[in-house]
Design a protein around this motif. Structure first.
Motif, PDB file in Angstrom:
ATOM      1  N   SER A 171      40.488  45.523  34.119  1.00  0.00           N
ATOM      2  CA  SER A 171      39.638  44.340  34.327  1.00  0.00           C
ATOM      3  C   SER A 171      38.374  44.715  35.072  1.00  0.00           C
ATOM      4  O   SER A 171      37.267  44.306  34.694  1.00  0.00           O
ATOM      5  CB  SER A 171      40.410  43.263  35.088  1.00  0.00           C
ATOM      6  OG  SER A 171      41.524  42.832  34.351  1.00  0.00           O
ATOM      7  N   TRP A 172      38.512  45.476  36.165  1.00  0.00           N
ATOM      8  CA  TRP A 172      37.324  45.884  36.918  1.00  0.00           C
ATOM      9  C   TRP A 172      36.412  46.755  36.059  1.00  0.00           C
ATOM     10  O   TRP A 172      35.198  46.635  36.117  1.00  0.00           O
ATOM     11  CB  TRP A 172      37.716  46.628  38.202  1.00  0.00           C
ATOM     12  CG  TRP A 172      38.131  45.715  39.310  1.00  0.00           C
ATOM     13  CD1 TRP A 172      39.364  45.627  39.892  1.00  0.00           C
ATOM     14  CD2 TRP A 172      37.315  44.751  39.979  1.00  0.00           C
ATOM     15  NE1 TRP A 172      39.364  44.658  40.871  1.00  0.00           N
ATOM     16  CE2 TRP A 172      38.113  44.111  40.951  1.00  0.00           C
ATOM     17  CE3 TRP A 172      35.984  44.353  39.863  1.00  0.00           C
ATOM     18  CZ2 TRP A 172      37.625  43.109  41.785  1.00  0.00           C
ATOM     19  CZ3 TRP A 172      35.493  43.351  40.688  1.00  0.00           C
ATOM     20  CH2 TRP A 172      36.314  42.749  41.637  1.00  0.00           C
ATOM     21  N   ARG A 173      37.005  47.645  35.261  1.00  0.00           N
ATOM     22  CA  ARG A 173      36.200  48.502  34.392  1.00  0.00           C
ATOM     23  C   ARG A 173      35.391  47.655  33.413  1.00  0.00           C
ATOM     24  O   ARG A 173      34.217  47.916  33.172  1.00  0.00           O
ATOM     25  CB  ARG A 173      37.100  49.513  33.664  1.00  0.00           C
ATOM     26  CG  ARG A 173      36.300  50.595  32.952  1.00  0.00           C
ATOM     27  CD  ARG A 173      37.150  51.704  32.355  1.00  0.00           C
ATOM     28  NE  ARG A 173      38.256  51.188  31.569  1.00  0.00           N
ATOM     29  CZ  ARG A 173      39.538  51.461  31.820  1.00  0.00           C
ATOM     30  NH1 ARG A 173      39.873  52.245  32.816  1.00  0.00           N
ATOM     31  NH2 ARG A 173      40.490  50.962  31.059  1.00  0.00           N
ATOM     32  N   LEU A 174      36.018  46.620  32.848  1.00  0.00           N
ATOM     33  CA  LEU A 174      35.291  45.730  31.938  1.00  0.00           C
ATOM     34  C   LEU A 174      34.143  45.014  32.641  1.00  0.00           C
ATOM     35  O   LEU A 174      33.145  44.662  32.011  1.00  0.00           O
ATOM     36  CB  LEU A 174      36.239  44.700  31.320  1.00  0.00           C
ATOM     37  CG  LEU A 174      37.126  45.228  30.202  1.00  0.00           C
ATOM     38  CD1 LEU A 174      38.193  44.198  29.839  1.00  0.00           C
ATOM     39  CD2 LEU A 174      36.294  45.571  28.986  1.00  0.00           C
ATOM     40  N   LEU A 175      34.301  44.815  33.941  1.00  0.00           N
ATOM     41  CA  LEU A 175      33.243  44.174  34.724  1.00  0.00           C
ATOM     42  C   LEU A 175      32.200  45.188  35.206  1.00  0.00           C
ATOM     43  O   LEU A 175      31.284  44.842  35.936  1.00  0.00           O
ATOM     44  CB  LEU A 175      33.851  43.435  35.924  1.00  0.00           C
ATOM     45  CG  LEU A 175      34.747  42.245  35.565  1.00  0.00           C
ATOM     46  CD1 LEU A 175      35.425  41.695  36.809  1.00  0.00           C
ATOM     47  CD2 LEU A 175      33.939  41.148  34.871  1.00  0.00           C
ATOM     48  N   GLY A 176      32.361  46.455  34.784  1.00  0.00           N
ATOM     49  CA  GLY A 176      31.383  47.484  35.117  1.00  0.00           C
ATOM     50  C   GLY A 176      31.579  48.131  36.462  1.00  0.00           C
ATOM     51  O   GLY A 176      30.604  48.669  37.033  1.00  0.00           O
ATOM     52  N   MET A 177      32.800  48.074  36.994  1.00  0.00           N
ATOM     53  CA  MET A 177      33.038  48.632  38.327  1.00  0.00           C
ATOM     54  C   MET A 177      34.265  49.525  38.352  1.00  0.00           C
ATOM     55  O   MET A 177      35.279  49.220  37.728  1.00  0.00           O
ATOM     56  CB  MET A 177      33.214  47.500  39.340  1.00  0.00           C
ATOM     57  CG  MET A 177      31.983  46.637  39.462  1.00  0.00           C
ATOM     58  SD  MET A 177      32.126  45.430  40.748  1.00  0.00           S
ATOM     59  CE  MET A 177      32.400  46.458  42.147  1.00  0.00           C
ATOM     60  N   ALA A 178      34.157  50.597  39.112  1.00  0.00           N
ATOM     61  CA  ALA A 178      35.310  51.460  39.368  1.00  0.00           C
ATOM     62  C   ALA A 178      35.801  51.102  40.762  1.00  0.00           C
ATOM     63  O   ALA A 178      35.114  51.355  41.756  1.00  0.00           O
ATOM     64  CB  ALA A 178      34.906  52.926  39.311  1.00  0.00           C
ATOM     65  N   VAL A 179      36.940  50.486  40.841  1.00  0.00           N
ATOM     66  CA  VAL A 179      37.505  50.051  42.122  1.00  0.00           C
ATOM     67  C   VAL A 179      38.587  51.031  42.534  1.00  0.00           C
ATOM     68  O   VAL A 179      39.388  51.478  41.714  1.00  0.00           O
ATOM     69  CB  VAL A 179      38.062  48.609  41.984  1.00  0.00           C
ATOM     70  CG1 VAL A 179      38.860  48.212  43.189  1.00  0.00           C
ATOM     71  CG2 VAL A 179      36.904  47.640  41.783  1.00  0.00           C
ATOM     72  N   ALA A 180      38.597  51.374  43.816  1.00  0.00           N
ATOM     73  CA  ALA A 180      39.567  52.326  44.348  1.00  0.00           C
ATOM     74  C   ALA A 180      40.818  51.580  44.827  1.00  0.00           C
ATOM     75  O   ALA A 180      40.798  50.987  45.898  1.00  0.00           O
ATOM     76  CB  ALA A 180      38.937  53.107  45.491  1.00  0.00           C
ATOM     77  N   LEU A 181      41.873  51.616  44.021  1.00  0.00           N
ATOM     78  CA  LEU A 181      43.124  51.017  44.474  1.00  0.00           C
ATOM     79  C   LEU A 181      43.750  51.888  45.544  1.00  0.00           C
ATOM     80  O   LEU A 181      43.735  53.115  45.440  1.00  0.00           O
ATOM     81  CB  LEU A 181      44.110  50.864  43.309  1.00  0.00           C
ATOM     82  CG  LEU A 181      43.757  49.831  42.238  1.00  0.00           C
ATOM     83  CD1 LEU A 181      44.842  49.796  41.164  1.00  0.00           C
ATOM     84  CD2 LEU A 181      43.583  48.458  42.838  1.00  0.00           C
ATOM     85  N   PRO A 182      44.298  51.274  46.597  1.00  0.00           N
ATOM     86  CA  PRO A 182      44.951  52.063  47.649  1.00  0.00           C
ATOM     87  C   PRO A 182      46.121  52.868  47.099  1.00  0.00           C
ATOM     88  O   PRO A 182      46.731  52.480  46.092  1.00  0.00           O
ATOM     89  CB  PRO A 182      45.433  51.001  48.639  1.00  0.00           C
ATOM     90  CG  PRO A 182      44.617  49.784  48.360  1.00  0.00           C
ATOM     91  CD  PRO A 182      44.298  49.842  46.898  1.00  0.00           C
ATOM     92  N   GLU A 183      46.433  53.970  47.753  1.00  0.00           N
ATOM     93  CA  GLU A 183      47.579  54.795  47.341  1.00  0.00           C
ATOM     94  C   GLU A 183      48.837  53.955  47.319  1.00  0.00           C
ATOM     95  O   GLU A 183      49.023  53.061  48.142  1.00  0.00           O
ATOM     96  CB  GLU A 183      47.766  55.967  48.315  1.00  0.00           C
ATOM     97  CG  GLU A 183      46.839  57.123  48.040  1.00  0.00           C
ATOM     98  CD  GLU A 183      47.222  58.336  48.850  1.00  0.00           C
ATOM     99  OE1 GLU A 183      48.415  58.684  48.920  1.00  0.00           O
ATOM    100  OE2 GLU A 183      46.285  58.925  49.427  1.00  0.00           O
ATOM    101  N   GLY A 184      49.698  54.272  46.387  1.00  0.00           N
ATOM    102  CA  GLY A 184      50.976  53.591  46.312  1.00  0.00           C
ATOM    103  C   GLY A 184      50.968  52.303  45.504  1.00  0.00           C
ATOM    104  O   GLY A 184      52.009  51.717  45.281  1.00  0.00           O
ATOM    105  N   VAL A 185      49.788  51.839  45.103  1.00  0.00           N
ATOM    106  CA  VAL A 185      49.714  50.626  44.290  1.00  0.00           C
ATOM    107  C   VAL A 185      50.039  51.018  42.865  1.00  0.00           C
ATOM    108  O   VAL A 185      49.432  51.904  42.290  1.00  0.00           O
ATOM    109  CB  VAL A 185      48.317  49.962  44.350  1.00  0.00           C
ATOM    110  CG1 VAL A 185      48.241  48.773  43.417  1.00  0.00           C
ATOM    111  CG2 VAL A 185      48.006  49.547  45.773  1.00  0.00           C
TER     112      VAL A 185
END
Length: 186
Positions: A171-185
């Motif tokens: 979803s974030w990629r489709l919105l043009g963003m690379a979001v860093a999910l915390p480890e373990g997610v």
């Protein structure tokens, strides 16, 4: 001879509240906000009476969980997290608490607006630096970021728990963003 138990007093109340919130985070992540409150009390190691002393109803408990999430976001911001990390944290909260925001928004819209304003303030504090670093699409405003959070959270609402992290990243990629999910997610 009967043994006497000493009343631990306010210290126990604070420990119980903390244990209840930790249990609520876990139970809501596993079973959603409709999970029996008794399962939260059991996981916290307290009686249901203790749960209801701290949180008189389900929505009060949900509000406290969201409040803790926003506190965690503000602490991460103060510790120097960048915008992708902060959005990753918000996304983790959405993955773990599907349905929480909807329940709270229906019952306590004013409280939800206050919490939303706190999240927007955290994102706003990092917005200009993220734009300059190319971490968000050019021209994206703080309101656009908040819309992104709402869109991603909405995309997760009817997904099985095991699919939520991948769906959030897509979803974030489709919105043009690379979001860093915390480890373990996951």
């Amino acid at each position: 001879m009967p043994t006497s138990r000493t009343n631990p007093g306010p210290a126990a109340a604070a420990r119980n509240r903390s244990a209840l919130l930790e249990a609520a985070h876990a139970v809501f992540a596993e079973s959603g906000t409709a999970a029996p409150l008794s399962s939260i009390a059991r996981r916290a190691g307290v009686g249901q009476g203790s749960l209801y002393r701290h949180f008189p109803d389900r929505v009060s408990l949900v509000a406290a969980v969201v409040e803790e999430n926003v506190d965690e976001l503000e602490a991460a911001s103060a510790a120097g997290a960048d915008l992708p990390d902060l959005l990753g944290l918000v996304t983790r909260h959405a993955i773990e608490s599907v349905g929480v925001v909807d329940l709270l928004a229906e019952d306590r819209p004013r409280r939800m607006l206050q919490l939303r304003e706190r999240v927007a303030a955290v994102l706003a504090a990092h917005h200009e630096a993220a734009l300059a670093a190319g971490q968000v699409p050019q021209g994206a405003t703080v309101e656009d970021l908040m819309l992104g959070v709402e869109l991603v959270a909405g995309a997760l609402t009817r997904r099985p728990a095991g699919e939520r992290a991948a769906m959030a990243v897509r979803s974030w990629r489709l919105l043009g963003m690379a979001v860093a999910l915390p480890e373990g997610v996951r």
